[in-house]
Design an enzyme around this catalytic site. Sequence first.
Site, PDB file in Angstrom:
ATOM      1  N   PRO A  12      11.876  45.717 -20.744  1.00 28.92           N
ATOM      2  CG  PRO A  12      12.294  44.622 -18.744  1.00 28.92           C
ATOM      3  CD  PRO A  12      12.274  44.403 -20.222  1.00 28.92           C
ATOM      4  CG  ASN A  13      11.826  49.605 -16.459  1.00 31.69           C
ATOM      5  OD1 ASN A  13      10.771  50.104 -16.079  1.00 31.69           O
ATOM      6  ND2 ASN A  13      12.366  48.546 -15.885  1.00 31.69           N
ATOM      7  NE  ARG A  20      15.734  52.498 -17.041  1.00 30.08           N
ATOM      8  CZ  ARG A  20      16.080  51.306 -17.515  1.00 30.08           C
ATOM      9  NH1 ARG A  20      15.927  51.042 -18.797  1.00 30.08           N
ATOM     10  NH2 ARG A  20      16.566  50.390 -16.725  1.00 30.08           N
ATOM     11  CE1 TYR A  25      20.483  51.788 -19.233  1.00 33.93           C
ATOM     12  CE2 TYR A  25      19.244  52.997 -17.562  1.00 33.93           C
ATOM     13  CZ  TYR A  25      19.908  51.857 -17.976  1.00 33.93           C
ATOM     14  OH  TYR A  25      20.010  50.780 -17.130  1.00 33.93           O
ATOM     15  CG  ASN A  76      18.292  46.952 -24.563  1.00 33.19           C
ATOM     16  OD1 ASN A  76      18.443  46.220 -23.571  1.00 33.19           O
ATOM     17  ND2 ASN A  76      18.594  48.238 -24.549  1.00 33.19           N
ATOM     18  CB  ALA A  79      15.975  44.238 -15.786  1.00 30.40           C
ATOM     19  CD  GLU A 100      22.332  40.271 -24.566  1.00 30.38           C
ATOM     20  OE1 GLU A 100      21.983  39.082 -24.709  1.00 30.38           O
ATOM     21  OE2 GLU A 100      22.883  40.688 -23.530  1.00 30.38           O
ATOM     22  CG  HIS A 102      23.027  45.475 -23.023  1.00 27.83           C
ATOM     23  ND1 HIS A 102      21.830  45.178 -22.419  1.00 27.83           N
ATOM     24  CD2 HIS A 102      23.586  44.282 -23.346  1.00 27.83           C
ATOM     25  CE1 HIS A 102      21.680  43.876 -22.377  1.00 27.83           C
ATOM     26  NE2 HIS A 102      22.732  43.302 -22.935  1.00 27.83           N
ATOM     27  CG  LEU A 103      20.498  52.124 -24.780  1.00 24.58           C
ATOM     28  CD1 LEU A 103      19.242  52.297 -23.967  1.00 24.58           C
ATOM     29  CD2 LEU A 103      20.604  53.169 -25.858  1.00 24.58           C
ATOM     30  CB  SER A 104      24.667  51.212 -19.914  1.00 21.97           C
ATOM     31  OG  SER A 104      24.037  49.988 -19.544  1.00 21.97           O
ATOM     32  NE  ARG A 109      24.601  50.481 -15.468  1.00 24.34           N
ATOM     33  CZ  ARG A 109      23.282  50.517 -15.689  1.00 24.34           C
ATOM     34  NH1 ARG A 109      22.803  50.084 -16.845  1.00 24.34           N
ATOM     35  NH2 ARG A 109      22.481  50.996 -14.765  1.00 24.34           N
ATOM     36  NE  ARG A 113      22.326  47.878 -13.627  1.00 27.04           N
ATOM     37  CZ  ARG A 113      20.993  47.956 -13.644  1.00 27.04           C
ATOM     38  NH1 ARG A 113      20.299  47.356 -14.581  1.00 27.04           N
ATOM     39  NH2 ARG A 113      20.353  48.656 -12.730  1.00 27.04           N
TER      40      ARG A 113
HETATM   41  C1  DQA Z   1      20.213  47.865 -20.441  1.00 30.03           C
HETATM   42  C2  DQA Z   1      21.085  47.420 -19.271  1.00 30.03           C
HETATM   43  C3  DQA Z   1      20.287  46.628 -18.253  1.00 30.03           C
HETATM   44  O1  DQA Z   1      21.108  46.251 -17.159  1.00 30.03           O
HETATM   45  C4  DQA Z   1      19.139  47.451 -17.720  1.00 30.03           C
HETATM   46  O2  DQA Z   1      18.342  46.669 -16.839  1.00 30.03           O
HETATM   47  C5  DQA Z   1      18.320  48.057 -18.787  1.00 30.03           C
HETATM   48  C6  DQA Z   1      18.984  48.612 -19.959  1.00 30.03           C
HETATM   49  C7  DQA Z   1      20.964  48.815 -21.404  1.00 30.03           C
HETATM   50  O3  DQA Z   1      20.462  49.046 -22.491  1.00 30.03           O
HETATM   51  O4  DQA Z   1      22.031  49.353 -21.045  1.00 30.03           O
HETATM   52  O5  DQA Z   1      17.104  48.161 -18.661  1.00 30.03           O
HETATM   53  O6  DQA Z   1      19.819  46.733 -21.182  1.00 30.03           O
END
Ligand code: DQA
Length: 148
Positions: A12-13, A20, A25, A76, A79, A100, A102-104, A109, A113
């Site tokens: 999502p997102n 965003r 990100y 990825n 959330a 798995e 994650h960009l961040s 954080r 998270r």
């Molecule tokens: C994320 C980190 C998650 O906490 C967040 O909800 C995202 C992006 C990342 O790629 O850093 O949507 O997965």
Amino acid sequence: MANKTAFILNGPNLNLLGTREPEIYGRDSLADIEKACREKAADLGLAVEFRQTNTEGTLVDWVQEAGSKGAGLIINPGAYTHTSVALLDALSAIDIPKIELHLSNIHAREEFRQRSVTAPAANGLIMGLGAAGYGLALDALAALIDRV
Ligand code: DQA
């Protein structure tokens, strides 16, 4: 390794990447990332199935599909990383290499998270390296697929 398919699934997102919270990100759009993944995968002799959804059940369906049609998976979960037992179960059920991503750096954080519900099912994790992480994940996945 030709014809082996790497599934790259985005939750999502992540369709909003580029606009965003770019300070977290980055400024690459998901289309930019997909293009880079396709180029990298071609170098590695992998086909790519690159997808994004905002829906948890669809991600579960796609993880199952990756398990039957794919040689490896990069995910990825957005959330859902922090909440989805359904996704953990789907990932645990498939017998292909899984990374798995994650960009961040989720450990740097908010506290909510810092826990990944889904990570125990992954062979490895890549995080905190922005869009470049996708290419690194493909390198790692290709090595894991070669080992199978
Ligand atoms: C994320 C980190 C998650 O906490 C967040 O909800 C995202 C992006 C990342 O790629 O850093 O949507 O997965």
